[in-house]
Write a protein that holds these residues in place. Structure first.
Motif, PDB file in Angstrom:
ATOM      1  N   GLU A   1       6.189  19.614 -11.650  1.00  0.00           N
ATOM      2  CA  GLU A   1       5.495  19.198 -12.868  1.00  0.00           C
ATOM      3  C   GLU A   1       5.891  17.802 -13.335  1.00  0.00           C
ATOM      4  OE1 GLU A   1       4.860  20.638 -17.501  1.00  0.00           O
ATOM      5  OE2 GLU A   1       5.844  21.979 -16.078  1.00  0.00           O
ATOM      6  N   LYS A   2       7.196  17.453 -13.259  1.00  0.00           N
ATOM      7  CA  LYS A   2       7.646  16.151 -13.758  1.00  0.00           C
ATOM      8  C   LYS A   2       8.441  15.364 -12.725  1.00  0.00           C
ATOM      9  CE  LYS A   2       7.759  17.533 -18.599  1.00  0.00           C
ATOM     10  NZ  LYS A   2       8.568  17.646 -19.814  1.00  0.00           N
ATOM     11  N   LEU A   3       8.189  15.583 -11.438  1.00  0.00           N
ATOM     12  CA  LEU A   3       8.876  14.859 -10.371  1.00  0.00           C
ATOM     13  C   LEU A   3       7.844  14.141  -9.506  1.00  0.00           C
ATOM     14  CD1 LEU A   3      11.588  14.284  -8.892  1.00  0.00           C
ATOM     15  CD2 LEU A   3      11.037  16.245  -7.421  1.00  0.00           C
ATOM     16  N   TRP A   4       8.003  12.822  -9.378  1.00  0.00           N
ATOM     17  CA  TRP A   4       7.077  12.018  -8.593  1.00  0.00           C
ATOM     18  C   TRP A   4       7.752  11.499  -7.332  1.00  0.00           C
ATOM     19  CZ3 TRP A   4       1.974  11.372  -9.492  1.00  0.00           C
ATOM     20  CH2 TRP A   4       1.501  11.786 -10.745  1.00  0.00           C
ATOM     21  N   LEU A   5       7.064  11.604  -6.201  1.00  0.00           N
ATOM     22  CA  LEU A   5       7.524  11.052  -4.926  1.00  0.00           C
ATOM     23  C   LEU A   5       6.581   9.927  -4.517  1.00  0.00           C
ATOM     24  CD1 LEU A   5       8.269  14.362  -2.974  1.00  0.00           C
ATOM     25  CD2 LEU A   5       9.849  13.003  -4.379  1.00  0.00           C
ATOM     26  N   THR A   6       7.150   8.809  -4.086  1.00  0.00           N
ATOM     27  CA  THR A   6       6.345   7.646  -3.716  1.00  0.00           C
ATOM     28  C   THR A   6       6.780   7.124  -2.353  1.00  0.00           C
ATOM     29  OG1 THR A   6       6.206   7.011  -6.057  1.00  0.00           O
ATOM     30  CG2 THR A   6       5.588   5.346  -4.452  1.00  0.00           C
ATOM     31  N   ALA A   7       5.800   6.765  -1.542  1.00  0.00           N
ATOM     32  CA  ALA A   7       6.047   6.109  -0.255  1.00  0.00           C
ATOM     33  C   ALA A   7       5.141   4.885  -0.188  1.00  0.00           C
ATOM     34  CB  ALA A   7       5.749   7.055   0.902  1.00  0.00           C
ATOM     35  N   SER A   8       5.702   3.748   0.168  1.00  0.00           N
ATOM     36  CA  SER A   8       4.884   2.545   0.241  1.00  0.00           C
ATOM     37  C   SER A   8       5.364   1.627   1.360  1.00  0.00           C
ATOM     38  CB  SER A   8       4.913   1.787  -1.097  1.00  0.00           C
ATOM     39  OG  SER A   8       6.228   1.349  -1.395  1.00  0.00           O
ATOM     40  N   ALA A   9       4.454   0.781   1.842  1.00  0.00           N
ATOM     41  CA  ALA A   9       4.757  -0.242   2.833  1.00  0.00           C
ATOM     42  C   ALA A   9       4.327  -1.578   2.246  1.00  0.00           C
ATOM     43  CB  ALA A   9       4.011   0.035   4.135  1.00  0.00           C
ATOM     44  N   PHE A  10       5.097  -2.625   2.533  1.00  0.00           N
ATOM     45  CA  PHE A  10       4.788  -3.932   1.944  1.00  0.00           C
ATOM     46  C   PHE A  10       4.964  -5.046   2.970  1.00  0.00           C
ATOM     47  CE2 PHE A  10       9.198  -2.898   1.100  1.00  0.00           C
ATOM     48  CZ  PHE A  10       9.878  -4.032   1.532  1.00  0.00           C
TER      49      PHE A  10
ATOM     50  N   VAL B   1       0.864  -1.172   0.000  1.00  0.00           N
ATOM     51  CA  VAL B   1       0.000   0.000   0.000  1.00  0.00           C
ATOM     52  C   VAL B   1       0.904   1.227   0.000  1.00  0.00           C
ATOM     53  CG1 VAL B   1      -0.176   0.053   2.530  1.00  0.00           C
ATOM     54  CG2 VAL B   1      -1.946   1.139   1.144  1.00  0.00           C
ATOM     55  N   GLY B   2       0.493   2.256  -0.720  1.00  0.00           N
ATOM     56  CA  GLY B   2       1.349   3.426  -0.790  1.00  0.00           C
ATOM     57  C   GLY B   2       0.641   4.648  -1.327  1.00  0.00           C
TER      58      GLY B   2
END
Length: 194
Positions: A44-53, A36-37
């Protein structure tokens, strides 16, 4: 976002001890993976992602003292990851990730560093418009030390891999609009790490 997947495979080729007439294992190995994250775009063109698994495995093969096998193995892996990918400016891009992982063998009730507890990767590139549009790249990779295992069971300390860092570099030259020439060196300083 939420991802779930299940993997299963037969335990072919592994036999029980002689008291059970050396019969082949019949239970199927199973793995259930949940993640889940959240993903956000602050620029505009920068993505940040945080997730736990979390990954749960059952019916995996374990080696018994007499050299035969059983299918009672269970393990659990869990952790989280943060990543950034995209462009910081028009000519400067980045890909970076940090993963934290814990592994526990439920069969032997031992928590083992079977995989690197911490892993960091950072790759960045810059397009030098003032130098024939060449793209210069640099990368860094780090892995925390971990314990080698055999069928998920802990081995001696002499099989422990120490933590290490490596560096990478590249340069890419655009020959035409559809063709470019790229030179890259992985492990730039020739670090012997395993």
């Amino acid at each position: 976002f939420y991802n779930v997947s299940m993997t299963t495979a037969p335990n072919y080729g592994y036999f029980r001890d002689e008291s059970d007439k050396g019969s082949e294992l019949t239970s199927k190995w199973r793995s259930l993976q949940n993640e889940v994250g959240v993903k956000v775009c602050p620029l505009e063109k920068l993505w940040l992602t945080a997730s736990a698994f979390r990954v749960e495995q059952e019916n995996s093969v374990v080696t018994l003292a007499d050299g035969s096998y059983d299918e009672q193995g269970e393990s659990r892996s869990r952790g989280f990851e943060f990543s950034a990918t995209g462009e910081i400016t028009k000519n400067w891009s980045v890909w970076a990730a940090w993963t934290y992982l814990e592994y526990a063998n439920k069969y032997s009730h031992v928590d083992i560093e079977r995989f690197p507890k911490n892993a960091v990767s950072v790759f960045t590139s810059y397009k030098a418009t003032w130098l024939f549009d060449t793209v210069w790249g640099f990368g860094y990779r780090y892995k925390h030390g971990w314990q080698q295992t055999f069928r998920g069971e802990q081995t001696s300390e002499e099989y422990r891999i120490k933590g290490y860092s490596t560096f990478d570099a590249s340069v890419e030259y655009p020959v035409t609009d559809n063709l470019s020439l790229r030179f890259a060196v992985r492990n730039l300083f020739d670090r012997r790490y395993i």
